[in-house]
Design an enzyme around this catalytic site. Structure first.
Site, PDB file in Angstrom:
ATOM      1  N   CYS A  48     -14.838  -5.119  29.083  1.00 14.43           N
ATOM      2  CA  CYS A  48     -13.841  -4.510  28.198  1.00 14.43           C
ATOM      3  C   CYS A  48     -12.733  -5.501  27.851  1.00 14.43           C
ATOM      4  O   CYS A  48     -12.227  -5.513  26.721  1.00 14.43           O
ATOM      5  CB  CYS A  48     -13.247  -3.260  28.842  1.00 14.43           C
ATOM      6  SG  CYS A  48     -14.463  -1.956  29.161  1.00 14.43           S
ATOM      7  N   ARG A 124     -19.322   3.277  25.826  1.00 13.77           N
ATOM      8  CA  ARG A 124     -18.896   2.199  24.929  1.00 13.77           C
ATOM      9  C   ARG A 124     -19.373   2.556  23.519  1.00 13.77           C
ATOM     10  O   ARG A 124     -20.539   2.345  23.183  1.00 13.77           O
ATOM     11  CB  ARG A 124     -19.503   0.876  25.412  1.00 13.77           C
ATOM     12  CG  ARG A 124     -18.737  -0.358  24.982  1.00 13.77           C
ATOM     13  CD  ARG A 124     -19.395  -1.625  25.511  1.00 13.77           C
ATOM     14  NE  ARG A 124     -19.460  -1.702  26.958  1.00 13.77           N
ATOM     15  CZ  ARG A 124     -18.452  -2.041  27.755  1.00 13.77           C
ATOM     16  NH1 ARG A 124     -17.267  -2.335  27.216  1.00 13.77           N
ATOM     17  NH2 ARG A 124     -18.603  -2.101  29.066  1.00 13.77           N
TER      18      ARG A 124
END
Length: 215
Positions: A48, A124
């Protein structure tokens, strides 16, 4: 409708959200602009972090396309702020776009971003939303694979070109293996139109159903 994934072509759900830039209302606060909402599993995680840096490095390119970015995860605002501060201090990158703090998971559940078998973290995902608040693209990535920012930018450019010119966009555009940076003209709707198209100098055609042109 809680937990149902919104579909392409539907209006983005109206949501009041807490962000690192204060409260916002989606999609209202982005009316007249495109926006890319991307969810990430958690703050202070390696993949991330690379994504946030990558998005920020290309933020000016998104803005040139009249497109804003907004992140999202099931974390509190102070966690987002500390993570953003860490990125600036350790990596020298200042994150300029807002990040939604969905600490109770309400926004994520509304958007269908929590996978039942993956705990309580957000998946995601990417939503591309147009200036009218309509969802135009949805993309999901596995937890272990970071997103390709080039492809997200390409998708925004492709959608904008399709809307503006009334055309379809080929694979790997603008570097398609068959027609390079040309775009695909919608198929003819009659025999006469098909014949005219094959004779037209405005298009190039492999056949009546596969014509293309420069934009």
């Amino acid at each position: 409708m809680e937990g149902r994934i919104p579909l392409i072509g539907e209006e983005f759900p109206r949501l009041e959200v807490k962000t690192t830039h204060g409260k916002k209302i989606l999609p209202d606060d982005f009316r007249g602009k495109w926006f890319v909402l991307f969810s990430h599993p958690a703050d202070f995680t390696p993949v991330c972090t690379t994504e946030f840096v990558a998005f920020q490095k290309r933020y000016d390119e998104f803005k040139k396309l009249n497109t804003e970015l907004i992140g999202l995860s099931i974390d509190q605002v102070f966690s987002h702020i500390k993570w953003i501060e860490w990125i600036k201090e350790k990596l020298g990158v200042e994150i300029e776009f807002p990040v939604i703090a969905d600490d109770l998971g309400e926004v994520s559940r509304r958007l269908g971003l929590i996978h039942p078998s993956k705990g309580t973290n957000t998946v995601r995902a990417v939503f591309i939303v147009d200036p009218n608040g309509i969802i135009r693209a949805i993309v999901y990535y596995p937890q272990e694979v970071g997103r390709n920012i080039d492809e997200i930018l390409r998708a925004v450019r492709a959608l904008q070109t399709s809307d503006e010119k009334g055309v379809a966009i080929p694979a790997n555009w603008p570097s398609n293996e068959l027609i390079n940076d040309s775009v695909i003209v919608p198929p003819a709707s009659s025999v006469e139109e098909a014949r005219e198209r094959l004779e037209s100098k405005d298009f190039e055609c492999y056949d009546w159903w596969f014509c293309y042109k420069k934009v």
